[in-house]
Design an enzyme around this catalytic site. Structure first.
Site, PDB file in Angstrom:
ATOM      1  N   LYS A  75     -31.708 -48.417  12.726  1.00 55.68           N
ATOM      2  CA  LYS A  75     -31.375 -49.497  13.658  1.00 55.68           C
ATOM      3  C   LYS A  75     -30.826 -48.890  14.923  1.00 55.68           C
ATOM      4  CE  LYS A  75     -31.264 -54.061  13.499  1.00 55.68           C
ATOM      5  NZ  LYS A  75     -32.000 -54.947  12.566  1.00 55.68           N
ATOM      6  N   GLY A  79     -32.650 -68.491  18.537  1.00 57.05           N
ATOM      7  CA  GLY A  79     -33.346 -67.362  19.164  1.00 57.05           C
ATOM      8  C   GLY A  79     -34.676 -67.166  18.448  1.00 57.05           C
ATOM      9  N   ASN A  80     -35.222 -65.962  18.503  1.00 54.69           N
ATOM     10  CA  ASN A  80     -36.540 -65.712  17.914  1.00 54.69           C
ATOM     11  C   ASN A  80     -36.587 -66.094  16.442  1.00 54.69           C
ATOM     12  OD1 ASN A  80     -39.186 -64.682  17.495  1.00 54.69           O
ATOM     13  ND2 ASN A  80     -38.286 -62.790  16.709  1.00 54.69           N
ATOM     14  N   GLY A 108     -34.288 -68.016  14.608  1.00 59.53           N
ATOM     15  CA  GLY A 108     -33.961 -69.427  14.369  1.00 59.53           C
ATOM     16  C   GLY A 108     -35.138 -70.332  14.684  1.00 59.53           C
ATOM     17  N   GLY A 167     -28.485 -70.947  15.080  1.00 62.18           N
ATOM     18  CA  GLY A 167     -29.229 -69.977  15.903  1.00 62.18           C
ATOM     19  C   GLY A 167     -30.588 -70.526  16.297  1.00 62.18           C
TER      20      GLY A 167
HETATM   21  N1  GLU Z   1     -34.997 -56.551  13.734  1.00 62.88           N
HETATM   22  C1  GLU Z   1     -35.773 -57.030  12.633  1.00 62.88           C
HETATM   23  C2  GLU Z   1     -34.979 -56.930  11.354  1.00 62.88           C
HETATM   24  O1  GLU Z   1     -33.769 -56.918  11.342  1.00 62.88           O
HETATM   25  C3  GLU Z   1     -37.161 -56.399  12.557  1.00 62.88           C
HETATM   26  C4  GLU Z   1     -37.190 -54.921  12.375  1.00 62.88           C
HETATM   27  C5  GLU Z   1     -38.568 -54.284  12.504  1.00 62.88           C
HETATM   28  O2  GLU Z   1     -39.541 -55.002  12.666  1.00 62.88           O
HETATM   29  O3  GLU Z   1     -38.609 -53.052  12.437  1.00 62.88           O
HETATM   30  O4  GLU Z   1     -35.520 -56.931  10.280  1.00 62.88           O
END
Ligand code: GLU
Length: 428
Positions: free
Chosen positions: A106, A220-221, A223, A218
């Site tokens: 992350k 956003g994308n 929600g 939420g």
């Molecule tokens: N940010 C998203 C998650 O928390 C997607 C991560 C990704 O596609 O690598 O799962």
């Protein structure tokens, strides 16, 4: 941040419980308790007024035994290294529970993107990639969007990476727009995956799929794609939506008894998920305090924003009608709240299972990039449904086999797979 609400302390505590249930050796447990690699970067960015501002950022590669690190990049003012570590740990369990050939990672930049101009946002995105590019690659670490980043940010990041390396490598980042090698169905994938897990949970509980009601935090994308799929694919009604006002300080809950109109609300919502209050009031929506979504009399509660919203204090306010908690957000429930929910018999769909649809279609995107051959949306949806349903079943079997709650069931499936890969590599 108190230790109780430190997301990484929570992630470690959850792992500790799984390790005890599974009887992991202390050396294996120790390996899995910590990220394998983390980068701390400083990002000097020229602002539009000519001054330079330095932002701080991180990229954590938690575990790569099963494949390249995989996980989004978050732009948020409250980002901390411990938040990124927790999110990277949960990505490791997420890719493993879905049985994707990937590890977990992350990234985060401490910033408030809302007041930045598009040019400033572009320079910040490029600066981040300049600092971490040598640790990225389709076979090393593959970022994607997360809170307050989007396909445009991914495009700038891809371009910066390809400019530095001097070659096309679409598979270095996912969540890209279609013309740059994105996948059909990626934008709504997290929401569709969440609704697949809710559908499976409803079946498990012997409840009707049609007419199910939900309250969501939420817009956003995650929600919004959850709300749309909940209404259109499942045939349910979403009666409450809570979202932040545009300063991220105060939240409001918007509700309509017979169900909100998602298509209309999207026309009055900004890209960061803030609904225009006046327009909503004019359209007959009821406006309440930001927490009101928690107390709604619905079948399914869906936190789709940030960590630590269901705590020992707030769990008691959840209505007795709620049968399912679908954790669309990462880490929305603290361990104390978990205990309360379990006692009350709420069926919790744990975050790294519930919201794994996004990374699953990210993986499909990587596969398509590697082949240079692209699938249609129906194919993506069908394969996503298969993957999510299989993961749901695997977790259910672990729950039955070990006599544990759903979160522990998901940990047992995921940790077992990661441990097997670590062991084959001779790491443990
Ligand atoms: N940010 C998203 C998650 O928390 C997607 C991560 C990704 O596609 O690598 O799962």
């Amino acid at each position: 941040m108190s230790e109780e609400l430190n997301p990484f302390a929570i992630a470690q505590r959850q792992l500790d419980e799984a390790a005890a249930t599974m009887g992991l050796s202390s050396s294996t447990h120790e390996l899995l308790r910590w990220p394998m690699r983390e980068l701390h970067v400083n990002l000097p960015v020229r602002m539009d007024d000519g001054t330079v501002r330095t932002f701080h950022g991180y990229r954590v590669q938690y575990n790569t035994a099963r494949g390249p690190a995989k996980g989004g990049i978050r732009f948020h003012p409250n980002e901390t290294i411990d938040t990124v570590r927790a999110l990277a740990a949960w990505m490791t369990w997420k890719t493993a529970v879905l049985d994707l050939p990937l590890g977990g990672g992350k990234g985060g930049v401490v910033c408030d993107p809302k007041p930045l101009s598009q040019y400033e946002l572009e320079r910040l995105s490029r600066a981040y990639i300049r600092q971490i590019h040598s640790f990225l690659g389709p076979d090393i670490d593959v970022p994607a969007p997360d809170v307050y980043t989007n396909p445009q940010v991914m495009s700038w990041m891809l371009d910066e990476y390809e400019t530095i390396t001097g070659r096309h490598s679409a598979g270095v980042i996912t969540g890209k727009p279609l013309p740059l090698g994105g996948s059909q169905g990626r934008a709504g994938a997290t929401g569709l995956g969440i609704v697949v897990t809710i559908r499976e949970a409803l079946k498990m509980l012997g409840m009707n799929l049609q007419g199910t009601t939900a309250s969501v935090q939420g817009f956003g994308n995650v929600g919004r794609s959850t709300v749309i799929n909940f209404i259109k694919v499942l045939g349910g009604h979403v009666t409450h939506i809570s979202c932040w006002d545009n300063d991220d300080r105060k939240a409001y809950t918007y509700s309509k008894k017979d169900g909100i109109d998602a298509d209309f609300l999207l026309t009055i919502t900004d890209p960061y998920g803030t609904i225009d209050k006046d327009a909503a009031l004019q359209a007959g929506y009821t406006l309440d305090d930001g927490d009101a979504w928690l107390e709604a009399e619905v079948d399914v509660l869906i936190p789709a924003a940030l960590e630590n919203v269901i705590t020992a204090q707030t769990a008691d306010r959840i209505h007795s009608s709620v049968r399912i908690l679908a954790e669309a957000a990462n880490g929305p429930t603290t361990p104390d709240a978990d205990a309360t929910l379990n006692e009350r018999g709420v069926y919790v769909i744990p975050d790294f299972l519930c919201n794994a649809g996004g990374v699953t279609v990210s993986y499909f995107e990587q596969v398509q990039n590697a082949y240079g051959y692209y699938w249609d949306e129906a194919t993506v949806h069908e394969r996503l449904d298969d993957k999510m349903s299989a993961a749901f079943r695997a977790v259910h079997e672990a729950v039955q086999g070990y006599g544990v709650n759903n979160r522990m069931g998901a940990y047992i499936v995921a940790v077992n797979r990661v441990v097997e890969a670590c062991s084959l590599r001779g790491w443990i």
